[in-house]
Design an enzyme around this catalytic site. Structure first.
Site, PDB file in Angstrom:
ATOM      1  N   SER A  42     -85.761   9.788 -60.381  1.00 59.76           N
ATOM      2  CA  SER A  42     -84.986  11.062 -60.422  1.00 59.76           C
ATOM      3  C   SER A  42     -85.399  11.906 -61.379  1.00 59.76           C
ATOM      4  O   SER A  42     -85.674  11.201 -62.588  1.00 59.76           O
ATOM      5  CB  SER A  42     -83.407  10.314 -60.692  1.00 59.76           C
ATOM      6  OG  SER A  42     -82.417  11.296 -60.948  1.00 59.76           O
ATOM      7  N   TYR A  88     -78.126   5.106 -64.734  1.00 57.54           N
ATOM      8  CA  TYR A  88     -78.840   5.498 -63.487  1.00 57.54           C
ATOM      9  C   TYR A  88     -80.344   5.770 -63.967  1.00 57.54           C
ATOM     10  O   TYR A  88     -81.182   5.181 -63.401  1.00 57.54           O
ATOM     11  CB  TYR A  88     -78.063   6.460 -62.778  1.00 57.54           C
ATOM     12  CG  TYR A  88     -78.905   7.006 -61.538  1.00 57.54           C
ATOM     13  CD1 TYR A  88     -78.980   6.257 -60.192  1.00 57.54           C
ATOM     14  CD2 TYR A  88     -79.617   8.251 -61.524  1.00 57.54           C
ATOM     15  CE1 TYR A  88     -79.669   6.967 -59.008  1.00 57.54           C
ATOM     16  CE2 TYR A  88     -80.028   8.822 -60.430  1.00 57.54           C
ATOM     17  CZ  TYR A  88     -80.344   7.938 -59.383  1.00 57.54           C
ATOM     18  OH  TYR A  88     -80.679   8.399 -58.264  1.00 57.54           O
ATOM     19  N   LYS A 115     -83.779   3.890 -63.095  1.00 54.90           N
ATOM     20  CA  LYS A 115     -85.065   4.488 -62.549  1.00 54.90           C
ATOM     21  C   LYS A 115     -86.247   4.362 -63.135  1.00 54.90           C
ATOM     22  O   LYS A 115     -87.394   4.298 -62.696  1.00 54.90           O
ATOM     23  CB  LYS A 115     -84.653   5.862 -61.780  1.00 54.90           C
ATOM     24  CG  LYS A 115     -83.487   6.155 -60.806  1.00 54.90           C
ATOM     25  CD  LYS A 115     -84.078   5.433 -59.603  1.00 54.90           C
ATOM     26  CE  LYS A 115     -83.234   5.750 -58.497  1.00 54.90           C
ATOM     27  NZ  LYS A 115     -83.713   5.162 -57.008  1.00 54.90           N
TER      28      LYS A 115
END
Length: 325
Positions: free
Chosen positions: A124, A148, A152
């Site tokens: 991402s 998040y 990642k």
């Protein structure tokens, strides 16, 4: 050619599986079998080869090993399964269990096959932020500002190292915000970046929690699917020492994207947008970088959107859910 798609029930997984069944081949070889897995059993596309759909908790190491034992070995693995940004920020342990431990389980099971499979990993743009420059170029040190994004990046590092060791043939793609996503809003902090277009063109109201001048680094679903296919087709050696890169995208303000929607669709959708600030969403999305120069990806052959008008047209062709007359 045997293919596995994790997150196969999500909108990207569904679009990718349909695209691959249309092609019928990948990396110059006919597809002989495809397995779609998700937390709930995904829908299966029509295909000229066997397609298996199954429910599997990617955070369950035993279940992942059983998946590979029963349906592998796989030649190409698309790892799309994840807990989205807002949910991972709200529940740290859930994000760690799915986004990090799930990736570890999957990569280790792929390694155990012994055939060095191609692994396309959906990372991402949330990998960037913090003390990085405002304009991101290839080689900038990653500095995620959300759980998040951090999860990642940890997956990226493992993918790189396992590729270096010859266990996997990895390709990590940092996805821009995908807009316009079909379906319903989810817990992603970026969810509004689709809903203010999708929902309003479908006749419903949608709130925008940021101002018209908020800049978005984005790409269309059609473009992401094309780039996912390209990623598997490329020679892994072409990525060099770093198997992870920033995919191409566009940088447009919310206002510019709304204006593009109006030029294609008309003014009625914009009239359904409300403008109420959300400090939680603002804190997350303002930590992201929205100007990215993706020279490496373009050099390798990945593709880039030409306009948001195209994205609106593609949504109207592919995904809009029209109300009965």
């Amino acid at each position: 050619m045997r293919i596995l798609i994790t997150g196969g029930g999500g909108f990207l997984g569904q679009k990718l599986s349909r695209k691959l069944t249309e092609h019928g081949a990948l990396r110059g070889q006919p597809i002989t079998a495809m397995t779609l897995m998700d937390v709930a059993e995904p829908a299966k596309p029509k295909a000229g080869f066997p397609v298996t759909s199954l429910a599997c908790d990617i955070a369950d190491d035993v279940a992942v090993k059983a998946l590979f034992a029963d349906h592998g070995p796989f030649d190409v693995i698309y790892h799309l399964a994840a807990v989205v940004s807002g949910a991972a920020e709200a529940d740290f342990d859930l994000g760690m269990r799915i986004n990090l431990m799930g990736s570890i389980h999957l990569f280790q099971a792929a390694r155990a096959q012994g055939n060095c499979p191609v692994v396309v990993y959906a990372s991402s743009i949330a990998a960037h932020g913090g003390e990085e420059p405002e304009v991101i170029v290839d080689g900038v040190e990653l500095n995620p500002q959300t759980s998040y994004g951090s999860q990642k990046v940890m997956g990226e590092l493992l993918l790189n190292d396992m590729s270096r060791k010859g266990f996997l043939d990895g390709r990590g793609l940092r996805l821009p915000t995908v807009s316009i996503r079909p379906g319903k809003a989810n817990a992603a902090a970026s969810s509004f970046m689709s809903s203010i277009f999708r929902d309003t063109m479908q006749g419903d109201a949608s709130n925008c929690p940021v101002g018209r001048d908020f800049l978005i680094f984005h790409t269309a679903p059609r473009t992401i699917i094309e780039n996912l296919v390209i990623a598997a087709e490329l020679d892994g050696a072409g990525f060099g020492f770093n198997r992870c890169l920033n995919l191409p995208g566009r940088s447009d303000t919310v206002g510019e994207m709304i204006d593009a929607m109006t030029r294609v669709f008309g003014p009625e959708a914009e009239a359904r947008i409300t403008w109420e600030a959300d400090p939680v969403i603002e804190k997350i999305v303002h930590s992201w970088r929205n100007r990215v120069i993706s020279e490496k990806a373009l050099r390798l052959g990945f593709v880039q959107d030409k306009s948001f008008e195209d994205t609106v047209r593609w949504f109207l062709e592919d995904d809009i859910q029209r109300r009965p007359a």
